[in-house]
Enzyme design. Structure first.
Site, mmCIF file in Angstrom:
data_model
loop_
_atom_site.group_PDB
_atom_site.id
_atom_site.type_symbol
_atom_site.label_atom_id
_atom_site.label_comp_id
_atom_site.label_asym_id
_atom_site.label_seq_id
_atom_site.Cartn_x
_atom_site.Cartn_y
_atom_site.Cartn_z
ATOM 1 N N HIS A 1 70.500 40.452 81.859
ATOM 2 C CA HIS A 1 70.133 39.162 82.474
ATOM 3 C C HIS A 1 71.159 38.608 83.451
ATOM 4 O O HIS A 1 70.936 37.554 84.044
ATOM 5 C CB HIS A 1 69.834 38.117 81.397
ATOM 6 C CG HIS A 1 71.065 37.680 80.625
ATOM 7 N ND1 HIS A 1 71.515 38.348 79.517
ATOM 8 C CD2 HIS A 1 71.921 36.655 80.810
ATOM 9 C CE1 HIS A 1 72.592 37.750 79.057
ATOM 10 N NE2 HIS A 1 72.874 36.712 79.828
HETATM 11 C C1 UD1 Z 1 72.223 31.289 81.215
HETATM 12 C C2 UD1 Z 1 73.733 31.206 81.313
HETATM 13 C C3 UD1 Z 1 74.360 32.550 80.960
HETATM 14 C C4 UD1 Z 1 73.862 33.046 79.621
HETATM 15 C C5 UD1 Z 1 72.347 33.057 79.587
HETATM 16 C C6 UD1 Z 1 71.907 33.392 78.196
HETATM 17 C C7 UD1 Z 1 74.697 29.703 83.014
HETATM 18 C C8 UD1 Z 1 75.339 29.643 84.334
HETATM 19 N N1 UD1 Z 1 74.168 30.886 82.661
HETATM 20 O O1 UD1 Z 1 71.781 32.206 82.208
HETATM 21 O O2 UD1 Z 1 75.758 32.421 80.880
HETATM 22 O O3 UD1 Z 1 74.352 34.345 79.414
HETATM 23 O O4 UD1 Z 1 71.865 31.727 79.924
HETATM 24 O O5 UD1 Z 1 70.602 33.764 78.100
HETATM 25 O O6 UD1 Z 1 74.662 28.732 82.305
HETATM 26 N N2 UD1 Z 1 64.016 30.649 82.392
HETATM 27 C C9 UD1 Z 1 62.783 30.552 81.808
HETATM 28 N N3 UD1 Z 1 62.709 29.965 80.574
HETATM 29 C C10 UD1 Z 1 63.775 29.479 79.910
HETATM 30 C C11 UD1 Z 1 65.033 29.577 80.533
HETATM 31 C C12 UD1 Z 1 65.142 30.171 81.765
HETATM 32 O O7 UD1 Z 1 61.763 30.980 82.367
HETATM 33 O O8 UD1 Z 1 63.629 28.956 78.796
HETATM 34 C C13 UD1 Z 1 64.127 31.337 83.707
HETATM 35 C C14 UD1 Z 1 63.978 30.381 84.884
HETATM 36 O O9 UD1 Z 1 63.324 31.059 85.918
HETATM 37 C C15 UD1 Z 1 65.423 30.154 85.298
HETATM 38 C C16 UD1 Z 1 66.084 31.492 84.963
HETATM 39 O O10 UD1 Z 1 65.404 31.944 83.802
HETATM 40 O O11 UD1 Z 1 65.542 29.825 86.645
HETATM 41 C C17 UD1 Z 1 67.557 31.384 84.698
HETATM 42 O O12 UD1 Z 1 67.866 30.415 83.692
HETATM 43 P P1 UD1 Z 1 69.308 29.701 83.669
HETATM 44 O O13 UD1 Z 1 69.447 28.872 82.450
HETATM 45 O O14 UD1 Z 1 69.561 29.044 84.961
HETATM 46 O O15 UD1 Z 1 70.298 30.891 83.622
HETATM 47 P P2 UD1 Z 1 70.286 32.191 82.716
HETATM 48 O O16 UD1 Z 1 70.131 33.370 83.607
HETATM 49 O O17 UD1 Z 1 69.335 32.019 81.594
HETATM 50 N N1 UDP Z 2 69.451 37.500 71.177
HETATM 51 C C1 UDP Z 2 68.278 37.202 70.472
HETATM 52 N N2 UDP Z 2 67.093 37.709 70.934
HETATM 53 C C2 UDP Z 2 67.014 38.507 72.031
HETATM 54 C C3 UDP Z 2 68.212 38.781 72.752
HETATM 55 C C4 UDP Z 2 69.411 38.247 72.297
HETATM 56 O O1 UDP Z 2 68.322 36.519 69.447
HETATM 57 O O2 UDP Z 2 65.914 38.937 72.374
HETATM 58 C C5 UDP Z 2 70.724 36.936 70.687
HETATM 59 C C6 UDP Z 2 71.865 37.930 70.517
HETATM 60 O O3 UDP Z 2 71.790 38.583 69.268
HETATM 61 C C7 UDP Z 2 73.071 37.014 70.612
HETATM 62 C C8 UDP Z 2 72.641 36.005 71.664
HETATM 63 O O4 UDP Z 2 71.216 36.051 71.683
HETATM 64 O O5 UDP Z 2 73.276 36.350 69.374
HETATM 65 C C9 UDP Z 2 73.199 36.373 73.013
HETATM 66 O O6 UDP Z 2 72.580 35.633 74.008
HETATM 67 P P1 UDP Z 2 72.470 36.102 75.513
HETATM 68 O O7 UDP Z 2 72.599 37.574 75.623
HETATM 69 O O8 UDP Z 2 71.254 35.460 76.056
HETATM 70 O O9 UDP Z 2 73.713 35.350 76.191
HETATM 71 P P2 UDP Z 2 75.236 35.763 76.434
HETATM 72 O O10 UDP Z 2 75.830 36.114 75.135
HETATM 73 O O11 UDP Z 2 75.240 36.874 77.421
HETATM 74 O O12 UDP Z 2 75.809 34.540 77.043
#
Ligand code: UD1
Ligand code: UDP
Length: 365
Positions: A204
């Site tokens: 992601h």
């Molecule tokens: C965010 C965090 C990242 C973390 C990740 C975990 C920041 C800068 N990034 O990235 O560090 O590793 O979360 O998963 O804070 N979206 C949906 N539904 C949701 C959430 C997001 O559709 O519930 C989609 C939207 O199109 C959105 C995109 O995902 O624009 C990105 O979401 P965003 O929270 O901005 O960043 P992440 O890539 O999720």
């Molecule tokens: N995780 C989850 N379901 C999924 C993918 C990840 O519960 O389908 C959990 C994973 O085990 C860990 C956390 O989400 O506990 C990590 O989140 P993510 O990878 O979104 O964020 P990051 O750690 O990169 O910030």
């Protein structure tokens, strides 16, 4: 002590749950605030159910946006809420936009901040999370770290030693607490999987998924892995959007034994990972969970803010180049990781250690 906790995105929930429970047991007053950075059921609500977190006391509903939009919306909505709740302490976790936004507001309002998972550094300033980490640590009064590297990073940046508290890895508290329970998950049967006979894949990071060429290269390399064993691809919404928009990618994954599934709840995902043969990921948290579980992990990044997962654990950095990923996958499939180390204090008891420090801090004068 009145403590305000902030959660916003998926990796926050498993870090807050054990501390919330430990503070409750110790009789402290708490307010749980959800910024709404993540909002799909599969990215948010499911974790409240799986981890026994109560409904948030307040919800800012900020949603998605550019970095400036999202950070600014959190700040604008958080300030009046912070003044209304008037906590003795703000607790923030991790490195997402909600973490830095709320920290900045609290610092300006004179509310002390505790940062759980402080001191992580990738050294990669192009990564939004690195900016969030450095700023949050600079604003925090209490810095809770998960290993010695993190302490060194903070000392190197001039953080006074008395602010740094090595307490261990709070995500591992949640893992330890739920590992047995997760065994009841039907996830393997639902996907026709057998223990140790499949790989788990997540992706992601914007740097990996937002450019078509990079995304297609990474997926191509992972598809090769599908020849050895099925790959279950828990697909983050950011990535799903990019794959759907690209011609033919969905079909090539399907043809290559790479099975895209929507994001899974914590218990299903934990069981899936714990029984897997290999994890392929660019997630931060998963690098740590696989180290604890002694499952080989191939990280599709050029750097990591969690080097202890490489020096002691099961992690290998593959870079993002398809040839490097193929090579790392080849090395990891047969890798024996049963003698790798679990870092010190990754023992499921981090939350009570944090409570101890907080109570000493409260009684300091
Ligand atoms: C965010 C965090 C990242 C973390 C990740 C975990 C920041 C800068 N990034 O990235 O560090 O590793 O979360 O998963 O804070 N979206 C949906 N539904 C949701 C959430 C997001 O559709 O519930 C989609 C939207 O199109 C959105 C995109 O995902 O624009 C990105 O979401 P965003 O929270 O901005 O960043 P992440 O890539 O999720
Ligand atoms: N995780 C989850 N379901 C999924 C993918 C990840 O519960 O389908 C959990 C994973 O085990 C860990 C956390 O989400 O506990 C990590 O989140 P993510 O990878 O979104 O964020 P990051 O750690 O990169 O910030």
């Amino acid at each position: 002590m009145k403590v305000l906790h902030v959660v916003g995105a998926r990796p926050n929930f498993m870090k807050v749950a054990p501390l919330y429970r430990a503070l409750k047991q110790a009789g402290h007053e708490q307010h749980l605030l959800h910024t709404g950075q993540h909002y799909d059921r599969a990215m948010s609500t499911v974790f409240f159910d799986d981890l026994g977190l109560p409904e948030p006391d307040s919800h800012l509903g900020v949603g998605s946006g550019t970095h400036a939009e999202q950070t600014a919306r959190v700040m604008l909505a958080f300030e009046p809420k912070l003044l209304e709740v008037a906590p003795d302490l703000l607790v923030v976790v991790g490195d997402v936009n909600s973490t830095v936004a709320c920290s900045l507001v609290a610092a300006k309002c004179g509310v002390p901040i505790a940062h759980v998972e402080a001191g992580l550094r990738s050294g990669d300033w192009s990564m939004p999370e690195e900016i969030n980490r450095v700023l949050t640590d600079r604003l925090s009064d209490l810095l809770f770290t998960h290993c010695a590297d993190a302490d060194d990073n903070l000392r190197g940046e001039g953080v006074p030693a008395e602010r740094i508290h090595r307490v261990g890895n709070i995500m591992i508290d949640t893992l330890v607490e739920n590992l047995e329970r997760a065994k009841a998950s039907p996830v393997l049967a639902e996907h026709g999987l057998h223990p140790r006979s499949y790989a788990v894949f997540t992706l992601h990071r914007p740097a990996n998924v937002d450019t078509h060429e990079t995304l297609a290269g990474i997926l191509g390399a992972v598809c090769e892995a599908g020849k050895r064993a099925p790959v279950i691809f828990s697909c983050h919404p950011r990535t799903a959007e990019r794959i759907r928009a690209a011609d033919g990618l969905t079909q090539s994954l399907r043809d290559a034994n790479v099975h895209m599934v929507p994001p899974l709840g914590y218990l299903d995902f934990l069981h899936l990972v714990a029984e897997s043969r290999l994890v392929i990921t660019d997630s931060g948290g998963l690098q740590e969970e696989t180290t604890y579980l002694r499952i080989p992990c191939v990280t599709i990044r050029d750097n990591t803010e969690r080097p202890v997962t490489i020096t002691q654990g099961t992690n290998i950095l593959a870079g993002t180049d398809p040839a490097g990923i193929r090579d790392a996958l080849e090395r990891s499939y047969g890798r024996d990781t049963k003698d790798t180390q679990i870092p010190e204090l990754w023992d499921g008891k981090t939350a009570p250690r944090i409570v101890e420090v907080l109570e000493r801090w409260r009684d300091r004068s």
